[in-house]
Design a protein around this motif. Structure first.
Motif, short mmCIF file in Angstrom:
data_model
loop_
_atom_site.label_atom_id
_atom_site.label_comp_id
_atom_site.label_asym_id
_atom_site.label_seq_id
_atom_site.Cartn_x
_atom_site.Cartn_y
_atom_site.Cartn_z
N GLU A 1 20.94 15.11 72.87
CA GLU A 1 21.54 14.01 71.77
C GLU A 1 21.61 13.49 70.89
O GLU A 1 22.40 12.81 70.39
CB GLU A 1 21.24 12.47 72.60
N VAL B 1 24.02 15.53 68.99
CA VAL B 1 25.27 14.65 69.00
C VAL B 1 25.53 13.38 67.82
O VAL B 1 26.45 13.70 67.36
CB VAL B 1 25.53 14.24 70.41
N LEU B 2 24.42 12.61 68.43
CA LEU B 2 24.37 11.93 67.18
C LEU B 2 24.51 12.15 65.29
O LEU B 2 24.93 11.42 64.70
CB LEU B 2 22.81 11.28 67.28
N SER C 1 29.39 7.03 70.09
CA SER C 1 29.45 8.72 70.65
C SER C 1 30.01 8.30 72.11
O SER C 1 30.34 8.83 73.43
CB SER C 1 28.06 8.44 71.27
N ARG D 1 31.77 13.67 76.67
CA ARG D 1 30.27 13.79 76.57
C ARG D 1 29.03 14.25 77.41
O ARG D 1 28.11 15.23 76.39
CB ARG D 1 30.31 12.57 76.27
N ALA E 1 35.08 10.96 67.64
CA ALA E 1 33.91 10.03 67.72
C ALA E 1 33.22 9.86 65.91
O ALA E 1 32.23 8.85 65.88
CB ALA E 1 32.72 10.41 68.96
#
Length: 537
Positions: free
Chosen positions: A248, A251-252, A480, A228, A425
């Motif tokens: 970030e 990623v979400l 995550s 991550r 995830a």
């Protein structure tokens, strides 16, 4: 789905009987098919040059599931019928098979596609038993039955799927991996009028095992937290200067999916708007190496007025595709620069904007059928919008950021880990483990009460919107991580990210106001530029 398939040897005999041409020995062919099924990874993928009677895999999206079922006589019954007069045939033994039009998954990336050939001895033996073939183009009647045809993509793989389960039922826009025997069949038509030409032949696949989901969740890499962190660093370098907050949020957005629905609205989604000063292809290049299905959607007035975003059927027998008929968890990368200064929208354009808005907020796509007033079907689309100003489309988070002029690279081994991490995830099973400790829930509630008190009566709505946004971010931040727990540290990080985004938005709004009024300078430097926040938080 389907759970009650006919035996493999029965389907093989049907495929051989319906093959128009010389067929191999039934016993030898069946033995080779059975042997090949024992080694699924060595079965070649379906292509435009796949030979008749070859065994293939096809990762596909079911574009049209509304064809009527076909009837057939299975196995020995059909052979007896051919050898006898029709008066001696027991037509009570007729069975039904499901038929639908399948297309290659729109936006599937090259790295996600399986090898187009196998070097195993089993595959070589099957090739020797199949019939040689050259690449053939799809006939005009199905040329536009591909969701991305409106974007100019009309050279695609498509085939009729024949599924041997009378109880089979599939939703349009579902995606599967199927294994079957290549053949050819006429395009299904509702009625055959006297004097009309025979319907054209298209590729067909006799499916011989139950279809499986096209993109099943992967296992979490052993070093999940390290993976991550490396992924965030990789994505941060797609911005200049490197931007951890934007990374970030990316990623979400890449793991967001409607895990459940409350009152018809999806829970677990995150629509992200990247507001960048200048266009750049960097983001698409980076994300295309991470997500298996990505569809770039350059919004423009000509596209809105000329394309159709939702599927429709004019006669109830054949379904025309729409741009939003996409596989679950496809990443829709929308670019609004083509809108320019805007302009008047005609009825079709308005409907397309409404359809895109509905897909983002409600995660539903409208299907138009005669005698049916707009059937809404659930979808699962991830959406990232890039624009020079705040997006015209709805978004949960709108973050100003500057993209780098060149895309970062990573070793293939690292990319493989990133893909596995994102797949795990973003999976439904992992989402089902999400939890909020009671103490954290109380702390969030106390913080909200204080936020409303400070905001006063006039700021209550803003405080509620802020809480909703932070809860969305916090939930995905928790997912995550391997624990999927919304801990106090996770909540604090969600608040930090949201506060940084608000700070950037405020600075950007102030800069725009100053430019309109004539910005003052500080020591010869534009004041707005002097107050621009740093990219990393």
């Amino acid at each position: 789905m389907t759970t009650n398939m006919l035996p493999v040897d029965t389907i093989v005999r049907i495929a051989l009987r319906e093959h128009d041409g010389e067929s191999p020995d039934v016993t030898a062919y069946t033995e080779h098919i059975t042997a090949a099924l024992a080694k699924p990874d060595e079965i070649p993928v379906f292509s435009s040059t796949s030979s008749p009677l070859s065994l293939v895999r096809f990762r596909c999206l079911l574009q049209d599931t509304g064809y009527p079922a076909e009837v057939y006589l299975p196995g020995d019954d059909a052979e007896e019928a051919e050898a006898s007069s029709s008066s001696q045939v027991d037509w009570g033994k007729l069975q039904e098979r499901w038929v639908g039009w399948a297309v290659e998954v729109p936006g599937e990336q090259q790295w996600a596609k399986e090898s187009s050939a196998s070097t195993s001895s089993i595959t070589a033996d099957l090739a020797a038993l199949s019939v040689s073939s050259s690449a053939t183009a799809l006939p005009p009647v199905v040329k536009n039955k591909y969701p991305l045809a409106a974007l100019g993509v009309d050279n695609y793989l498509g085939a009729l799927l024949k599924v041997y389960d009378a109880d089979a039922s599939f939703r349009p826009a579902s995606a599967y991996d199927v294994v079957g025997i290549v053949s050819a069949a006429p395009v299904p038509t509702p009625y055959a009028a006297d004097g009309e030409d025979e319907p054209p032949l298209v590729p067909a696949i006799h499916v011989i095992s139950a279809p499986t989901p096209a993109f099943p969740p992967a296992e979490l890499p052993q070093d999940g937290e390290a993976t991550r962190a490396a992924l965030v660093a990789h994505l941060a370098s797609a911005f200049f200067p490197p931007d951890v907050v934007a990374a970030e949020l990316l990623v979400l957005a890449l793991i967001a999916a409607p895990a459940t629905r409350a009152g018809g609205l999806p829970l677990g989604t995150l629509a992200l708007n990247i507001v960048r000063p200048t266009p750049s292809a960097t983001l698409e290049h980076v994300l295309a190496h991470l997500t298996p299905a990505l569809v770039p959607l350059p919004i423009s007035l000509p596209l809105l007025h000329g394309a159709t975003f939702t599927p429709s059927s004019s006669d109830g027998t054949s379904l025309a595709p729409g741009l939003l008929q996409l596989a679950p968890n496809t990443l829709l990368l929308v670019d609004e620069d083509g809108l320019g200064d805007g302009g008047a929208l005609a009825e079709r354009a308005v409907k397309n904007v409404q359809a895109l808005t509905q897909a983002i907020t409600d995660q539903t796509v409208r299907y138009e059928y005669p005698y049916m007033d707009g059937l809404k079907m659930e979808c699962s689309l991830r959406c990232i919008v890039t624009s020079e100003a705040t997006s015209l489309l709805p978004s949960d988070v709108s973050v100003p950021a500057t993209l780098a002029t060149s895309a970062p690279s990573a070793p293939e081994a690292d990319l493989a880990k990133f893909r596995s991490y994102l797949s795990y995830a973003g999976g439904a099973a992992h989402a089902g483990t999400f939890s909020i400790p009671a103490a954290v829930g109380e702390a969030v509630q106390d913080a909200f009460v204080e936020d409303r008190r400070v905001a006063g009566t006039g700021g209550a709505a803003a405080a509620e919107a802020r809480l909703t946004r932070r809860m969305k971010v916090a939930r995905l931040l928790a997912l995550s991580h391997a624990s999927a727990e919304l801990s106090r540290d996770v909540w604090d990080r969600a608040v930090e990210i949201d506060a940084e985004v608000e700070k950037r938005v405020s600075a950007r709004d102030a800069e725009r106001r100053e430019k309109k009024l004539g910005a003052p300078t500080v020591n010869g430097t534009d004041a707005a530029a002097a107050t621009t926040p740093t990219a990393a938080a």
